[in-house]
Every structure is written in structure tokens, then in C-alpha cells.
Design an enzyme around this catalytic site. Structure first.
Site, PDB file in Angstrom:
ATOM      1  N   HIS A 192       6.579 -18.296  -6.453  1.00 40.62           N
ATOM      2  CA  HIS A 192       5.611 -19.170  -7.498  1.00 40.62           C
ATOM      3  C   HIS A 192       6.835 -20.741  -7.423  1.00 40.62           C
ATOM      4  CE1 HIS A 192       4.714 -21.281 -11.058  1.00 40.62           C
ATOM      5  NE2 HIS A 192       3.380 -20.042 -11.420  1.00 40.62           N
ATOM      6  N   LYS A 242       0.552 -13.536 -20.211  1.00 42.44           N
ATOM      7  CA  LYS A 242      -0.327 -12.979 -18.518  1.00 42.44           C
ATOM      8  C   LYS A 242      -0.617 -11.735 -18.787  1.00 42.44           C
ATOM      9  CE  LYS A 242       1.730 -16.313 -15.519  1.00 42.44           C
ATOM     10  NZ  LYS A 242       0.534 -17.710 -14.856  1.00 42.44           N
ATOM     11  N   CYS A 269       0.402 -23.092  -7.422  1.00 40.72           N
ATOM     12  CA  CYS A 269       1.881 -23.492  -7.924  1.00 40.72           C
ATOM     13  C   CYS A 269       2.703 -23.105  -6.952  1.00 40.72           C
ATOM     14  CB  CYS A 269       2.567 -23.150  -9.296  1.00 40.72           C
ATOM     15  SG  CYS A 269       1.762 -23.823 -10.270  1.00 40.72           S
ATOM     16  N   GLN A 324       3.281 -11.515 -12.982  1.00 40.70           N
ATOM     17  CA  GLN A 324       2.400 -10.592 -12.101  1.00 40.70           C
ATOM     18  C   GLN A 324       2.484  -9.728 -12.213  1.00 40.70           C
ATOM     19  OE1 GLN A 324      -0.619 -12.537 -12.207  1.00 40.70           O
ATOM     20  NE2 GLN A 324       0.102 -14.507 -11.832  1.00 40.70           N
TER      21      GLN A 324
HETATM   22  N1  PMP Z   1       5.877 -16.986 -11.761  1.00 43.63           N
HETATM   23  C1  PMP Z   1       4.592 -16.229 -10.977  1.00 43.63           C
HETATM   24  C2  PMP Z   1       4.841 -15.156  -9.734  1.00 43.63           C
HETATM   25  C3  PMP Z   1       3.636 -16.411 -11.821  1.00 43.63           C
HETATM   26  O1  PMP Z   1       2.521 -16.226 -11.425  1.00 43.63           O
HETATM   27  C4  PMP Z   1       4.273 -17.261 -12.885  1.00 43.63           C
HETATM   28  C5  PMP Z   1       3.184 -18.596 -13.641  1.00 43.63           C
HETATM   29  N2  PMP Z   1       1.306 -18.671 -12.676  1.00 43.63           N
HETATM   30  C6  PMP Z   1       5.354 -18.090 -13.109  1.00 43.63           C
HETATM   31  C7  PMP Z   1       5.910 -16.943 -12.127  1.00 43.63           C
HETATM   32  C8  PMP Z   1       5.537 -19.209 -14.070  1.00 43.63           C
HETATM   33  O2  PMP Z   1       4.945 -18.423 -15.507  1.00 43.63           O
HETATM   34  P1  PMP Z   1       4.907 -19.231 -16.788  1.00 43.63           P
HETATM   35  O3  PMP Z   1       3.688 -20.134 -16.424  1.00 43.63           O
HETATM   36  O4  PMP Z   1       4.649 -18.212 -17.896  1.00 43.63           O
HETATM   37  O5  PMP Z   1       6.390 -19.196 -17.292  1.00 43.63           O
END
Ligand code: PMP
Length: 416
Positions: free
Chosen positions: A133, A236, A374, A213
Site C-alpha cells: 500500500h 478496519k 492505493c 488487513q
Molecule cells: N496498509 C494497508 C495494507 C492498507 O490496506 C491500508 C488502508 N487501506 C493502510 C496500510 C493504511 O491504513 P490507514 O489509512 O487506516 O492508515
């Protein structure tokens, strides 16, 4: 005569109807259709127990923590520190000193990049993977720009897995940190992180795992994973937004300078200098998201009440059913076909743009995510502008998967 082995009582399968009643938001209609919320990897919905815990905190206990001696301050501090202890138990950290509250996984990674990153020098290397990500790429890229270090990348395969063939070559005497995703948000791939930890530790290199995740879907034990840092987000895992966690091994956190400075992270301040507070408070400057921590504690209680093993088993059933159902859709290819997956179904459909498809599905009451998720480098590797992603939670139903498939057939008619 030997006694018969003791049987652990089996927990009955989940009562999904009862579970769905715990989530008020799921009871609504969207565009005249019952909501099928299949965007859980972006954020999951909140059970009433979490909503009520946050509301009760504000109605009954709200005060600033760690400071005043009055009753409400005592209660607020106990609620906040109680939530930390619940999180510690949830991930099996050895001590609550190793549990730092942050705004989320993103801030937790930025904390490590800003603090641990201060030891990096020109020529050093940080190793990430092609599956990351953006939250686990950009902070390291920026750190490399500041320090002259180099970002190296574990390659990926066409099936959405890590290609670890050259792992021992990628981890070398210049590597200062390995930072990889535990479960991919795009493909659902459960990465063999134990193997990466072992290879890095053979060279005494610390490992950060991005568990954003992972924590909602299966039990996580940071001690058995053996990682040095583990990050995740409350929202999440059925908790509130704006709260997350950095787990850090105590001996390592002790060597790291503060991330932000200000109130609560100090022991004494004078104009000659400042003595910093002990762990974990040293990394929590200013008034934190107290209500968010309380809500996260309630989410942990809820998850443990349902049972992470049962959640994982239920989601594997949904994944197997959803995989089969989607494979029956003409022109559809699933993107990400690792043998070990969380319940994430990314796909493309011939001649259909994911964005258009997302809008049509929404009009059928089906909420999915479309785009690059992302993870632009992973999309670039696959030569895709984006995918449609249905990410399932234990409260989803087989009927909702059927509705996704029906809505896709309808989208094909409209767009075809
Ligand atoms: N890492 C992963 C694998 C994610 O799926 C996400 C959120 N989509 C994030 C990091 C970032 O999380 P957050 O936006 O809650 O800080």
C-alpha cells in the site's frame, strides 16, 4: 487406566442473522435496494457495542488523561489504559509498554520512518515489496530522499504473491529495515512473513509488518510472528476511525528518539532541556484520541466475543463461494490468485471500466471499491489501471455475493 482426553467445547457456527443485527448501518437500503456492503478492506462497519462505548465515554467519563486527580480524569485514564491492555492481549504483545496508540497504520509507519529512520545514512537500504500500500512506500521513499539511503523492492508475481527467490540477495549488510505487508489489500494474499522475518533476523535486521488487513480477519500474535514492529488501524477491525496501533519491541523502542514532542511525552521540562517520559507515552505527544482508543477496546471485545477463528473460517467459506461465483461471470478475471488469501476478490471484466462498473453496482445497492486501491506500483506491474474489489467480512452473506454477480451481469448488459 488412562483418562479420556479432555474435549474442548466446540463453538457452534456463527448466527449470521444475529451478527448482522449488531451492525445498525447494515439495516438500510441504498437506491431502493438492501445495502450489500462489500468494501470492508477500505473500512469495516461498526457494531452497536463500539458505537455505544464511544458515546458512553463522552456522556459519562470524558476528561483529559494522565493529569488531573479528579474522578472523571481517573475514569478516562482507566478507560484509555484499559483499551491499551486489551490491544496488548489481542496481539499478544509482551508488555503494554510496547503498544503505542497512533491515528492509524499510516501514522504508525510514519512514526517509525521519522524516529527509527534517524539512524539511516547514505548507502543504507530499506527493503519493501512490490505489493505494498502507498502507506508503506511513500514514508520510506521520503526517508531515502532525506538521507541518501536506497529503497529496494521484493518483486511480485502475476498471481499477486511475493517472489522470494532472491530474498537472501535482497537482504544484505546494507539493509537497515525490512517493511512488508502481512495481508495485501489489493489481492488478499497472505504473505509468508515468518520466512521474511527469519531471513532478516539472520542478519539482525528489524522487520516491520503492515497488519492493516490482517487484524480484522484472523488471530495475530506478534511474539510468534517474531516481528519488531507491527502496525494496524482501528477502523478496519470494526473500531472507530482516527485510532491505530504501533506495536514495537520494547528494546528497540527504547533506542528510538521521540516522533512528536509536547505535552504528556515528557517527564520534566526546563529551558535548559527536556527529559522524556517512559514507554509508551514517549511516543504519544499531546492529548490522544481517547474516545477512539475506548472504541477500539470495545471492537477488540466484540471480535473476541465472536471469535477470530470462527471469523476466519466464515470468511474462508465466503471467499471460496465468491471465487466460484465470480469465475462463472463471462469475461471476468480474478486478479490475485494466491493459495493463501483473505476474503478479498479483485477482478477485471473485459471491455468494462472499473469506475463505470462501480457506479452501476452502487445503483443495485452493492458497495465495492474500484481503482488502484492505493497500490499503484502493483497495478503498474500488472499493466492495469485498476480493478474492482469486493472485500468480504464475516457479516456478509452468500446472498450478497449472489447479488454482486447479478449486478455484474446487469452492468455488462448496460455497458455492453
Ligand atoms: N496498509 C494497508 C495494507 C492498507 O490496506 C491500508 C488502508 N487501506 C493502510 C496500510 C493504511 O491504513 P490507514 O489509512 O487506516 O492508515
Amino acid at each position: 487406566m488412562t483418562a479420556a482426553p479432555e474435549r474442548r467445547p466446540e463453538r457452534p457456527a456463527l448466527d449470521i442473522e444475529a451478527i448482522r443485527r449488531d451492525f445498525p448501518i447494515l439495516q438500510q437500503q441504498v437506491h431502493g435496494q438492501p445495502l450489500a456492503y462489500l468494501d470492508n478492506a477500505a473500512t469495516s462497519q461498526k457494531p452497536a457495542a463500539v458505537i455505544e462505548a464511544v458515546s458512553r465515554y463522552y456522556r459519562e467519563d470524558n476528561a483529559n488523561i494522565h493529569r488531573a486527580v479528579h474522578t472523571l480524569a481517573d475514569r478516562a485514564t482507566a478507560a484509555y489504559e484499559g483499551a491499551r491492555e486489551k490491544v496488548r492481549r489481542f496481539i499478544n504483545a509482551g508488555s503494554s509498554r510496547e503498544v503505542v496508540f497512533t491515528r492509524g497504520a499510516t501514522e504508525a509507519i510514519n512514526l517509525v520512518a521519522a524516529s527509527f529512520g534517524q539512524r539511516l545514512r547514505e548507502g543504507d537500504e530499506i527493503l519493501v515489496s512490490h505489493l505494498e500500500h502507498h502507506a508503506n512506500i511513500v514514508p520510506w521513499q521520503q526517508l531515502c530522499e532525506r538521507t541518501g539511503a536506497t529503497l529496494r523492492v521484493i518483486p511480485m508475481t502475476a498471481t499477486g504473491e511475493l517472489d522470494l527467490a532472491d530474498l537472501d540477495g535482497l537482504i544484505n549488510e546494507r539493509t537497515r529495515l525490512v517493511s512488508v505487508v502481512h495481508v495485501s489489500n489489493v489481492f488478499g494474499t497472505i504473505n509468508p512473513v515468518e520466512r521474511i522475518v527469519e531471513a532478516a533476523h539472520a542478519r539482525e535486521i528489524p522487520v516491520l509488518l503492515d497488519g492493516a488487513q490482517a487484524t480484522p480477519h484472523a488471530p495475530v500474535d506478534v511474539q510468534s510472528l517474531g516481528c519488531d514492529f507491527y502496525v494496524f488501524s482501528g477502523h478496519k477491525m470494526y473500531g472507530p476511525t482516527g485510532i491505530g496501533v504501533l506495536y514495537g519491541r520494547e528494546a528497540l523502542l527504547e533506542t528510538m528518539p521521540p516522533y512528536q514532542t509536547g505535552g504528556d511525552m515528557i517527564r520534566t521540562v526546563s529551558f535548559e532541556g527536556t527529559e522524556f517520559n517512559e514507554l509508551p507515552f514517549r511516543f504519544e505527544a499531546g492529548t490522544p484520541n481517547i474516545a477512539g482508543a475506548v472504541g477500539l477496546g470495545a471492537a477488540v471485545d466484540y471480535l473476541e466475543g465472536v471469535g477470530l477463528e470462527r471469523i476466519a473460517a466464515r470468511e474462508q467459506e465466503l471467499l471460496a463461494y465468491g471465487t466460484q461465483a465470480l469465475e462463472s461471470v463471462e469475461g471476468l478475471s480474478i486478479v490475485g490468485t494466491a493459495p493463501r488469501k483473505a476474503a478479498v476478490l479483485s477482478f477485471v471484466v473485459e471491455d468494462m471500466h472499473p469506475g463505470d462498473m462501480g457506479t452501476i453496482l452502487d445503483h443495485q445497492g452493492v458497495a465495492v471499491r474500484t481503482g488502484h486501491h492505493c497500490a499503484m506500483p502493483a497495478m503498474q506491474f500488472l499493466g492495469l489501471p485498476g480493478t474492482t474489489r469486493a472485500s468480504l467480512a464475516f457479516y456478509n452473506t452468500f446472498e450478497e455475493v449472489d447479488r454482486l454477480v447479478k449486478a455484474l451481469a446487469f452492468a455488462r448488459e448496460v455497458l455492453g
